[in-house]
Design a protein around this motif. Structure first.
Motif, short mmCIF file in Angstrom:
data_model
loop_
_atom_site.label_atom_id
_atom_site.label_comp_id
_atom_site.label_asym_id
_atom_site.label_seq_id
_atom_site.Cartn_x
_atom_site.Cartn_y
_atom_site.Cartn_z
N PHE A 298 0.85 -1.19 0.00
CA PHE A 298 0.00 0.00 0.00
C PHE A 298 0.89 1.25 0.00
O PHE A 298 1.74 1.39 -0.86
CB PHE A 298 -0.97 -0.03 1.19
N GLU A 299 0.69 2.13 0.97
CA GLU A 299 1.55 3.32 1.08
C GLU A 299 2.44 3.23 2.33
O GLU A 299 2.81 4.25 2.92
CB GLU A 299 0.70 4.58 1.11
N HIS A 300 2.74 2.00 2.71
CA HIS A 300 3.58 1.77 3.89
C HIS A 300 4.97 1.39 3.40
O HIS A 300 5.24 0.23 3.07
CB HIS A 300 2.96 0.66 4.75
N ASN A 301 5.89 2.38 3.33
CA ASN A 301 7.19 2.19 2.69
C ASN A 301 8.33 2.67 3.60
O ASN A 301 8.12 3.36 4.59
CB ASN A 301 7.25 2.97 1.37
N ASP A 302 9.54 2.29 3.19
CA ASP A 302 10.72 2.88 3.83
C ASP A 302 10.68 4.39 3.62
O ASP A 302 10.35 4.86 2.52
CB ASP A 302 12.01 2.33 3.22
N SER A 303 11.05 5.15 4.67
CA SER A 303 10.91 6.61 4.52
C SER A 303 11.64 7.34 5.65
O SER A 303 11.81 6.79 6.75
CB SER A 303 9.43 7.00 4.54
N ALA A 304 12.05 8.55 5.34
CA ALA A 304 12.46 9.46 6.42
C ALA A 304 11.21 9.84 7.20
O ALA A 304 10.11 9.94 6.65
CB ALA A 304 13.12 10.71 5.85
N VAL A 305 11.38 10.04 8.53
CA VAL A 305 10.23 10.30 9.39
C VAL A 305 10.52 11.49 10.30
O VAL A 305 11.59 11.57 10.91
CB VAL A 305 9.89 9.06 10.27
N LEU A 306 9.58 12.41 10.36
CA LEU A 306 9.64 13.49 11.33
C LEU A 306 8.79 13.13 12.53
O LEU A 306 7.76 12.46 12.38
CB LEU A 306 9.12 14.79 10.71
N ASN A 307 9.21 13.54 13.72
CA ASN A 307 8.37 13.31 14.89
C ASN A 307 8.52 14.44 15.89
O ASN A 307 9.57 15.07 16.00
CB ASN A 307 8.67 11.96 15.53
N TYR A 308 7.43 14.72 16.60
CA TYR A 308 7.44 15.70 17.68
C TYR A 308 6.36 15.29 18.68
O TYR A 308 5.44 14.54 18.34
CB TYR A 308 7.18 17.12 17.15
N GLY A 309 6.51 15.75 19.91
CA GLY A 309 5.53 15.34 20.90
C GLY A 309 5.69 16.03 22.23
O GLY A 309 6.63 16.81 22.45
N LEU A 310 4.78 15.71 23.15
CA LEU A 310 4.77 16.26 24.51
C LEU A 310 4.63 15.10 25.50
O LEU A 310 4.00 14.08 25.20
CB LEU A 310 3.61 17.24 24.70
N GLY A 311 5.22 15.28 26.69
CA GLY A 311 5.13 14.21 27.68
C GLY A 311 5.27 14.73 29.09
O GLY A 311 5.50 15.92 29.33
N LEU A 312 5.14 13.80 30.04
CA LEU A 312 5.32 14.09 31.46
C LEU A 312 6.38 13.16 32.02
O LEU A 312 6.53 12.01 31.59
CB LEU A 312 4.00 13.89 32.23
N ARG A 313 7.12 13.67 33.01
CA ARG A 313 8.20 12.92 33.63
C ARG A 313 8.07 13.05 35.15
O ARG A 313 7.94 14.17 35.67
CB ARG A 313 9.55 13.48 33.17
#
Length: 351
Positions: free
Chosen positions: A123-138
């Motif tokens: 389908f459209e599930h391929n090898d790729s560069a990936v960006l990520n960002y997020g928020l969390g608690l510690r």
């Protein structure tokens, strides 16, 4: 076997981290697990599990608190309406910023770039560069240096613009304790053999030290100003030195620029701390203009500095203004740079 190995590593790290806050360490390792809500374009089940581990480098004196490299893996993922499974390996390099909420709890934000390897592309599930960002608690667990971390991240695969949401729960453990104490070299003590010697009784005469009544560092015999206030800087003759205020004026001007306020404050502080001091403010001009004009201009400049010092609670009886016109240049008057140096004010402190 994998479970036993991971369990052993975690147990060892907890032992090493015991009773030390994580801020005292240079590195942090975090095994974590979670799930991914995947984009429908990938053709996978909507929600699948993943696990991973990250290694972070704690940064001092930096806007960013940590840089981490993280590895994530998902096994045996099923495609909808397609025979066959796939594995997904992801590797990220992230920057992490902490926002303390109290002594133990803090929020954090992260962002970074990575790459995903899909073992069976469909389908459209391929090898790729990936960006990520997020928020969390510690949450920092007291006395053990370990922390519980949880976050939500947005993953964007560049190849086909697929969007996934990942949620994680991990246990952060510190590594590499920082040592700030100076290491002092020890010198072995060599015991010397005692040698018996005949002791001679020597008549000791009292040592007469040179006197320095005003305690300015210059003995009375050489002190040309024997009554200077204690703590005031003096020259080799024991007298207070001339201080160059380094105030320069614009051409044909007696106005003091705001940039010299700090110098005036520093000079006024010397006089405030030493009530016995008086000062002669000496002003000078360049050679442009007539002698009489320059004399009047230098008088105005000296008076301008005296009036400025009065605003800092220096009594007028302790200040005297003298203008020397163009008679005492310290640089050539043949160019603008030299003329600017000659348009100056100095101060002579007196006891």
């Amino acid at each position: 076997m994998k479970k036993v190995l991971i369990g052993s590593i975690c147990s060892s790290l907890i032992i090493f981290a015991a009773s030390n806050p994580s801020t005292e360490y240079s590195y942090e390792i975090t095994p974590f697990g979670g799930g991914i809500l995947t984009d429908t374009k990938s053709g996978l089940d909507n929600n699948y599990l993943n696990a991973g581990i990250s290694l972070g480098k704690n940064l001092d004196d930096s806007f960013i608190n940590q840089v981490e490299i993280a590895y994530l893996r998902s096994d045996n993922l099923k495609y909808k309406n397609l025979v066959g499974n796939t594995n997904v390996n992801r590797l990220f390099l992230n920057a992490v910023k902490n926002f303390p909420l109290n002594e133990k709890l803090s929020a954090y934000a992260l962002a970074g770039l990575g790459y995903q390897d899909v073992t069976h592309e469909a389908f459209e599930h391929n090898d790729s560069a990936v960006l990520n960002y997020g928020l969390g608690l510690r949450y920092d667990i007291p006395y053990y240096g370990i922390s519980v971390k949880s976050d939500v991240r947005h993953l964007i695969a560049v190849e086909n613009s697929t969007n996934d949401v990942m949620y994680t729960l991990g246990l952060a453990m510190p590594l590499g304790k920082k040592y700030t104490d100076d290491i002092k070299a020890t010198v072995p003590i060599v015991k010397e053999e005692k040698v018996e010697e005949k002791k001679e009784i020597i008549e000791q005469k009292p040592v007469i030290l040179p006197q320095d009544d005003d305690k300015d560092g210059v003995i009375n015999k050489l002190d040309k100003c024997p009554n200077t206030t204690e703590g005031v800087k003096v020259n080799s003759d024991g007298c207070v030195e001339t201080i160059n205020l380094n105030i320069n004026f614009d051409n044909n001007s007696a106005d003091i620029k705001n940039t010299y306020n700090e110098k005036l404050i520093s000079f006024a502080k010397i006089m405030q701390e030493n009530k016995n001091l008086t000062a002669v403010i000496e002003a000078h001009t360049d050679s442009k203009g007539s002698d009489s004009y320059n004399q009047t201009l230098s008088d105005k400049r000296a008076t301008s500095v005296v009036n400025a010092l009065k605003t800092y609670d220096i009594d007028s009886s302790r200040l005297k203004a003298i203008g020397y016109g163009e008679t005492q240049p310290i640089a050539t008057n043949d160019n603008e740079e030299g003329k600017a140096q000659n348009r100056r004010v100095t101060a002579l402190l007196n006891q």
